[in-house]
Every structure is written in structure tokens, then in C-alpha cells.
Design a protein around this motif. Structure first.
Motif, PDB file in Angstrom:
ATOM      1  N   GLN A   1       0.827  -1.209   0.000  1.00  0.00           N
ATOM      2  CA  GLN A   1       0.000   0.000   0.000  1.00  0.00           C
ATOM      3  C   GLN A   1       0.864   1.263   0.000  1.00  0.00           C
ATOM      4  OE1 GLN A   1      -2.374  -1.106   3.556  1.00  0.00           O
ATOM      5  NE2 GLN A   1      -4.182  -0.717   2.301  1.00  0.00           N
ATOM      6  N   ALA A   2       2.048   1.165   0.626  1.00  0.00           N
ATOM      7  CA  ALA A   2       2.945   2.314   0.704  1.00  0.00           C
ATOM      8  C   ALA A   2       3.801   2.485  -0.551  1.00  0.00           C
ATOM      9  CB  ALA A   2       3.856   2.180   1.927  1.00  0.00           C
ATOM     10  N   GLY A   3       3.718   1.518  -1.470  1.00  0.00           N
ATOM     11  CA  GLY A   3       4.431   1.655  -2.735  1.00  0.00           C
ATOM     12  C   GLY A   3       5.577   0.701  -2.956  1.00  0.00           C
ATOM     13  N   ALA A   4       5.835  -0.222  -2.021  1.00  0.00           N
ATOM     14  CA  ALA A   4       6.916  -1.188  -2.187  1.00  0.00           C
ATOM     15  C   ALA A   4       6.425  -2.414  -2.954  1.00  0.00           C
ATOM     16  CB  ALA A   4       7.468  -1.611  -0.829  1.00  0.00           C
ATOM     17  N   GLU A   5       7.355  -3.122  -3.541  1.00  0.00           N
ATOM     18  CA  GLU A   5       7.060  -4.415  -4.160  1.00  0.00           C
ATOM     19  C   GLU A   5       7.517  -5.512  -3.206  1.00  0.00           C
ATOM     20  OE1 GLU A   5       8.566  -7.314  -7.815  1.00  0.00           O
ATOM     21  OE2 GLU A   5       9.240  -5.235  -7.739  1.00  0.00           O
ATOM     22  N   VAL A   6       6.613  -6.418  -2.855  1.00  0.00           N
ATOM     23  CA  VAL A   6       6.979  -7.559  -2.022  1.00  0.00           C
ATOM     24  C   VAL A   6       7.224  -8.734  -2.958  1.00  0.00           C
ATOM     25  CG1 VAL A   6       6.260  -9.107  -0.166  1.00  0.00           C
ATOM     26  CG2 VAL A   6       5.647  -6.687  -0.062  1.00  0.00           C
ATOM     27  N   VAL A   7       8.483  -9.146  -3.060  1.00  0.00           N
ATOM     28  CA  VAL A   7       8.841 -10.176  -4.040  1.00  0.00           C
ATOM     29  C   VAL A   7       8.475 -11.571  -3.575  1.00  0.00           C
ATOM     30  CG1 VAL A   7      10.715  -8.740  -4.917  1.00  0.00           C
ATOM     31  CG2 VAL A   7      11.214 -10.469  -3.186  1.00  0.00           C
ATOM     32  N   GLY A   8       8.222 -11.742  -2.279  1.00  0.00           N
ATOM     33  CA  GLY A   8       7.818 -13.045  -1.777  1.00  0.00           C
ATOM     34  C   GLY A   8       7.740 -13.069  -0.265  1.00  0.00           C
ATOM     35  N   ILE A   9       7.001 -14.049   0.246  1.00  0.00           N
ATOM     36  CA  ILE A   9       6.916 -14.290   1.689  1.00  0.00           C
ATOM     37  C   ILE A   9       7.426 -15.705   1.928  1.00  0.00           C
ATOM     38  CG2 ILE A   9       5.389 -14.519   3.688  1.00  0.00           C
ATOM     39  CD1 ILE A   9       3.565 -12.432   2.421  1.00  0.00           C
ATOM     40  N   VAL A  10       8.450 -15.825   2.753  1.00  0.00           N
ATOM     41  CA  VAL A  10       9.135 -17.085   3.009  1.00  0.00           C
ATOM     42  C   VAL A  10       8.711 -17.623   4.367  1.00  0.00           C
ATOM     43  CG1 VAL A  10      11.400 -18.153   3.330  1.00  0.00           C
ATOM     44  CG2 VAL A  10      11.085 -16.384   1.580  1.00  0.00           C
ATOM     45  N   GLU A  11       8.390 -18.906   4.424  1.00  0.00           N
ATOM     46  CA  GLU A  11       7.934 -19.536   5.662  1.00  0.00           C
ATOM     47  C   GLU A  11       8.657 -20.871   5.828  1.00  0.00           C
ATOM     48  OE1 GLU A  11       6.767 -20.708   8.930  1.00  0.00           O
ATOM     49  OE2 GLU A  11       5.769 -18.837   8.367  1.00  0.00           O
TER      50      GLU A  11
ATOM     51  N   GLY B   1      -0.881 -10.990  -5.799  1.00  0.00           N
ATOM     52  CA  GLY B   1       0.135 -11.623  -6.629  1.00  0.00           C
ATOM     53  C   GLY B   1       1.447 -11.928  -5.938  1.00  0.00           C
ATOM     54  N   VAL B   2       1.499 -11.823  -4.617  1.00  0.00           N
ATOM     55  CA  VAL B   2       2.739 -12.114  -3.897  1.00  0.00           C
ATOM     56  C   VAL B   2       2.898 -13.627  -3.741  1.00  0.00           C
ATOM     57  CG1 VAL B   2       4.008 -11.825  -1.729  1.00  0.00           C
ATOM     58  CG2 VAL B   2       2.635  -9.937  -2.642  1.00  0.00           C
ATOM     59  N   PRO B   3       4.023 -14.193  -4.160  1.00  0.00           N
ATOM     60  CA  PRO B   3       4.220 -15.643  -4.017  1.00  0.00           C
ATOM     61  C   PRO B   3       4.614 -16.029  -2.588  1.00  0.00           C
ATOM     62  CG  PRO B   3       6.125 -14.668  -5.083  1.00  0.00           C
ATOM     63  CD  PRO B   3       5.126 -13.556  -4.911  1.00  0.00           C
ATOM     64  N   PHE B   4       4.163 -17.182  -2.148  1.00  0.00           N
ATOM     65  CA  PHE B   4       4.538 -17.727  -0.850  1.00  0.00           C
ATOM     66  C   PHE B   4       5.493 -18.904  -1.075  1.00  0.00           C
ATOM     67  CE2 PHE B   4       0.661 -15.512   0.117  1.00  0.00           C
ATOM     68  CZ  PHE B   4       0.825 -15.050   1.413  1.00  0.00           C
ATOM     69  N   PHE B   5       6.501 -18.996  -0.225  1.00  0.00           N
ATOM     70  CA  PHE B   5       7.464 -20.090  -0.314  1.00  0.00           C
ATOM     71  C   PHE B   5       7.478 -20.820   1.026  1.00  0.00           C
ATOM     72  CE2 PHE B   5       8.837 -16.790  -3.254  1.00  0.00           C
ATOM     73  CZ  PHE B   5       9.053 -17.512  -4.432  1.00  0.00           C
ATOM     74  N   THR B   6       6.618 -21.827   1.168  1.00  0.00           N
ATOM     75  CA  THR B   6       6.615 -22.607   2.405  1.00  0.00           C
ATOM     76  C   THR B   6       7.775 -23.609   2.375  1.00  0.00           C
ATOM     77  OG1 THR B   6       5.029 -24.139   1.408  1.00  0.00           O
ATOM     78  CG2 THR B   6       4.133 -22.389   2.788  1.00  0.00           C
ATOM     79  N   SER B   7       8.152 -24.099   3.553  1.00  0.00           N
ATOM     80  CA  SER B   7       9.305 -25.004   3.703  1.00  0.00           C
ATOM     81  C   SER B   7      10.563 -24.386   3.084  1.00  0.00           C
ATOM     82  CB  SER B   7       9.023 -26.379   3.093  1.00  0.00           C
ATOM     83  OG  SER B   7       7.980 -27.030   3.767  1.00  0.00           O
ATOM     84  N   HIS B   8      10.722 -23.087   3.267  1.00  0.00           N
ATOM     85  CA  HIS B   8      11.904 -22.363   2.787  1.00  0.00           C
ATOM     86  C   HIS B   8      12.427 -21.461   3.907  1.00  0.00           C
ATOM     87  CE1 HIS B   8      10.681 -23.544  -1.289  1.00  0.00           C
ATOM     88  NE2 HIS B   8      11.837 -23.065  -1.738  1.00  0.00           N
ATOM     89  N   THR B   9      13.680 -21.107   3.806  1.00  0.00           N
ATOM     90  CA  THR B   9      14.252 -20.113   4.714  1.00  0.00           C
ATOM     91  C   THR B   9      15.297 -19.296   3.957  1.00  0.00           C
ATOM     92  OG1 THR B   9      15.181 -19.757   6.915  1.00  0.00           O
ATOM     93  CG2 THR B   9      16.157 -21.529   5.613  1.00  0.00           C
ATOM     94  N   ILE B  10      15.788 -18.249   4.593  1.00  0.00           N
ATOM     95  CA  ILE B  10      16.831 -17.426   3.988  1.00  0.00           C
ATOM     96  C   ILE B  10      18.186 -18.083   4.235  1.00  0.00           C
ATOM     97  CG2 ILE B  10      18.031 -15.207   4.066  1.00  0.00           C
ATOM     98  CD1 ILE B  10      15.371 -13.917   4.829  1.00  0.00           C
ATOM     99  N   LYS B  11      18.947 -18.235   3.168  1.00  0.00           N
ATOM    100  CA  LYS B  11      20.289 -18.809   3.274  1.00  0.00           C
ATOM    101  C   LYS B  11      21.347 -17.727   3.379  1.00  0.00           C
ATOM    102  CE  LYS B  11      23.361 -22.236   1.168  1.00  0.00           C
ATOM    103  NZ  LYS B  11      23.475 -23.272   0.113  1.00  0.00           N
ATOM    104  N   LYS B  12      21.207 -16.666   2.562  1.00  0.00           N
ATOM    105  CA  LYS B  12      22.248 -15.647   2.547  1.00  0.00           C
ATOM    106  C   LYS B  12      21.707 -14.340   1.983  1.00  0.00           C
ATOM    107  CE  LYS B  12      26.981 -14.840   0.861  1.00  0.00           C
ATOM    108  NZ  LYS B  12      28.129 -15.382   0.083  1.00  0.00           N
ATOM    109  N   ALA B  13      22.170 -13.223   2.547  1.00  0.00           N
ATOM    110  CA  ALA B  13      21.902 -11.899   1.981  1.00  0.00           C
ATOM    111  C   ALA B  13      23.204 -11.364   1.389  1.00  0.00           C
ATOM    112  CB  ALA B  13      21.389 -10.948   3.055  1.00  0.00           C
TER     113      ALA B  13
END
Length: 371
Positions: free
Chosen positions: A173-183, A202-214
């Protein structure tokens, strides 16, 4: 001349603290409400979404409007509010050491104290987690809804609970693009009504995923996520990379219990309520005489529950100070418990009800030992 003695001092002017102050003052108690911020209301003024649930729990009303209503009541009741004030010390005999405006310190005394300090955001560590652009979802919500600052243009959200999906929608709503939600879990964690809004956008969800590296030099530039197997181990070769400038972490909250520890209260560990929480009874009384808790400091739940617990603590204090008869107090307290029970039902609420009952059972055991 400033007062140094009060019937009731309430530490924390969020949903629970505001509700507690109103309930105690309505029944005749002299109340001081303290908060370290420059404005009372806590999380309510970040919550631009409509509350979910029943009408008696403000369903369909935005958090900012609920906060405004509560503030209006405190002013009508002439409740003394002390802002920009830090509570740095607390003793079991109800002496409170405060610092006003970061410069003046003094001690105040209370007959009763309600601690409603809320909670702080959890974090997770991964390679690159210390880069600028990695922040708590609550911090991002503060930036967009209170400070009117967009934290980034392309955001990845870690965590699909209510905070994760609600803040994701507000970022869009504030103008950002959310590229995905990781769970990390194999299923989503938030209410369907909130999750569906994000999915429809249109935001994709990625279940059984986590962040590996930034990745990045001066700030986040890319993020790599990885799939997890049934044993929560990374699946080699399943990595996905996204270009982002912000990573938000919505991975739970921990009760802010430092002052409760200082006062010498008994604790118990309840994972479903955020970790170590103060043992308390149905009146929100802790194991230290004259000390009460309410809201997330008593176990992580939602704003609606925090307000009801605040009312419960405020009523209990008024009763213990002699402003209410036993019959009137118990009738009102039973009514609030009925509301709390209705909030703790359903798929998500039932877990909180079971967890809260564990705390109350500990409180009952403690009372029997002291009797």
C-alpha cells in the motif's frame, strides 16, 4: 510540585496499559501512566488495518481509531500520563526509579503496579543478516505508518504469521514491491483473511523455505532462499535468488520482562507464549504482592487480548484497593474472562488458551504454596 506517591502506576501505555488505566481510574483509583515514547498508544497507531473477530472486540475498526478512542477516555478521566520517561528500576516493595526526558531521575512509590511493557521482535541469523536493509517487520511498519518513510522498494518477508502478511500488504500500500513471503514451516501461519489479500495481490509464498544468505556491500542487494526438507535441513540445489533492497523479519516476539525480573516475580517457560513469562493468576496478580501484568509481557497474543487483560488488571487493582465490592468485582472480572475465552477459540486461539491455562495453573499452585 510533582507527586511521588500514587494508588496505581502503570508502566507501558500501549493497548494493555491504556485499557488498564481507564478501568482503574473509572472506579476511583489515582493512576499514573508511564511510557518511554513521546506518544501513548503503542502498537495501535501502527495498525492501519481493520481488526478481525467479533464486534465487541472492535472487529472492522482500525487500530489507529481504537487507539484514538482509548486516548480520549484517558483524557476524560484526567489520568496523569508521563511520556518520554524510562523506568530503569523496580523493587518488590513497589519503588520505581524513573528518568524523565533523558535527564532528570527520581523515585516514585505506588500502592499497586501494573507492568504492561509489551514485547520486542525476535531476529534470526544468516550470512549477511547484519547488512543495512535487514530489519524487523515491526520496524518497517513503524517507518511506513508512523514516520511515512518507505524502508525499501523491493522487499522479501520472512515469516507468514499475521504480522508478516499484514505488514507485507501495508508495504505494498505504501508503494513497495513484495517479491515473496518465506515460511520455514510447511504451512502458512496467518489468518486466511489476511493471507488471501496478499495472495490476491500476486505475492508468491514459499513454504518449507528459509533465507540462506543476503548479499550486498553497503546494504542488501540480493537474497538467496533455500528449501527445507521434513527434518528442517537445507535441500542442496533448491536455492532461489531475488534482487531486493530490504529483508523484513516477522519471526515472533519475546515478552519484555526485565522489570518483572527485577521485582523478583516467579517465571515459567511457555514456548507458545513467547518464552519466559511471569506466573500470574486470573486477576493478573504476579507472585509479588501488589504487582500485576497485562498484555504481551504476560504472554504473546494479540492487541484485542492485550486490551481485555489490561481491563482485567485495572479492575483487579481497583478491587484490591477497596474501590469495588467483591460481588461487583467478581461479576465484572468473570465477564472479561468470558471475552478472553471467546478470543482464545478457533484454530489459532485454542493454542493460546492452552498456553495461558498453563500459566494460570502455575499461578494457582504458587498461591496454594503461599497460603
Amino acid at each position: 510540585m510533582k507527586k511521588n506517591n500514587y494508588d496505581v502506576v502503570i508502566i507501558g501505555a500501549g493497548p494493555a496499559g491504556l485499557a488498564a488505566s481507564i478501568e482503574a481510574a473509572k472506579h476511583g483509583a489515582g493512576v499514573l501512566l508511564i511510557d518511554e515514547n513521546n506518544k501513548p498508544g503503542g502498537q495501535l497507531f501502527k495498525q492501519i488495518h481493520k481488526f478481525f473477530g467479533s464486534r465487541e472486540h472492535k472487529a472492522g475498526t482500525r487500530g489507529i481509531n481504537i487507539g484514538t478512542e482509548l486516548l480520549k477516555e484517558t483524557m476524560e478521566l484526567n489520568i496523569e500520563v508521563m511520556l518520554n520517561t524510562e523506568v530503569c528500576g523496580l523493587t518488590g516493595d513497589k519503588k520505581i526509579w524513573i528518568i524523565e526526558n533523558k535527564e532528570k531521575s527520581r523515585e516514585i512509590q505506588a500502592e499497586k503496579i501494573i507492568i504492561a511493557t509489551g514485547a520486542y521482535e525476535n531476529s534470526v541469523q544468516f550470512e549477511g543478516w547484519e547488512l543495512p536493509g535487514v530489519m524487523g517487520a515491526g520496524a518497517a511498519q513503524t517507518m511506513i505508518n508512523l514516520r511515512r518513510v518507505l524502508p525499501g522498494k523491493k522487499v522479501l518477508m520472512l515469516g507468514s504469521g499475521n504480522v508478516g502478511v499484514i505488514v507485507s500488504y501495508q508495504l505494498m500500500q505504501a508503494g513497495a514491491e513484495v517479491v515473496g513471503i518465506v515460511e520455514a514451516a510447511p504451512q502458512l501461519g496467518g489468518y486466511g483473511v489476511h493471507t488471501a489479500k496478499v495472495a490476491r495481490a500476486g505475492v508468491p509464498f514459499f513454504t518449507s523455505h528459509t533465507i540462506k544468505k543476503a548479499y550486498g556491500t553497503d546494504r542488501v542487494e540480493k537474497v538467496e532462499i533455500v528449501e527445507l526438507d521434513s527434518s528442517w535441513q537445507e535441500i542442496e540445489g533448491s536455492e532461489k535468488t531475488f534482487e531486493v533492497d530490504t529483508i523484513c523479519l516477522a519471526v515472533g516476539l519475546t515478552p519484555m520482562v526485565e522489570l518483572v525480573w527485577l521485582a523478583g516475580c516467579e517465571f515459567t517457560y511457555i514456548g507458545g507464549m513467547g518464552g519466559y513469562v511471569p506466573v500470574h493468576d486470573r486477576f493478573m496478580r504476579t507472585t509479588v504482592d501488589g504487582l500485576y501484568v497485562a498484555g504481551d509481557v504476560a504472554g504473546i497474543e494479540e492487541a484485542s487480548t492485550a486490551m481485555e487483560e489490561g481491563r482485567l488488571a485495572g479492575l483487579s487493582v481497583a478491587y484490591d484497593l477497596g474501590y469495588l465490592s467483591e460481588e461487583e468485582a467478581l461479576s465484572k472480572i468473570d465477564n472479561i474472562w468470558g471475552k478472553l475465552d471467546s478470543l482464545r477459540c478457533g484454530q489459532f486461539g485454542e493454542k493460546r488458551r492452552i498456553a495461558k491455562n498453563q500459566i494460570l495453573e502455575k499461578g494457582k499452585e504458587m498461591a496454594e504454596c503461599l497460603a
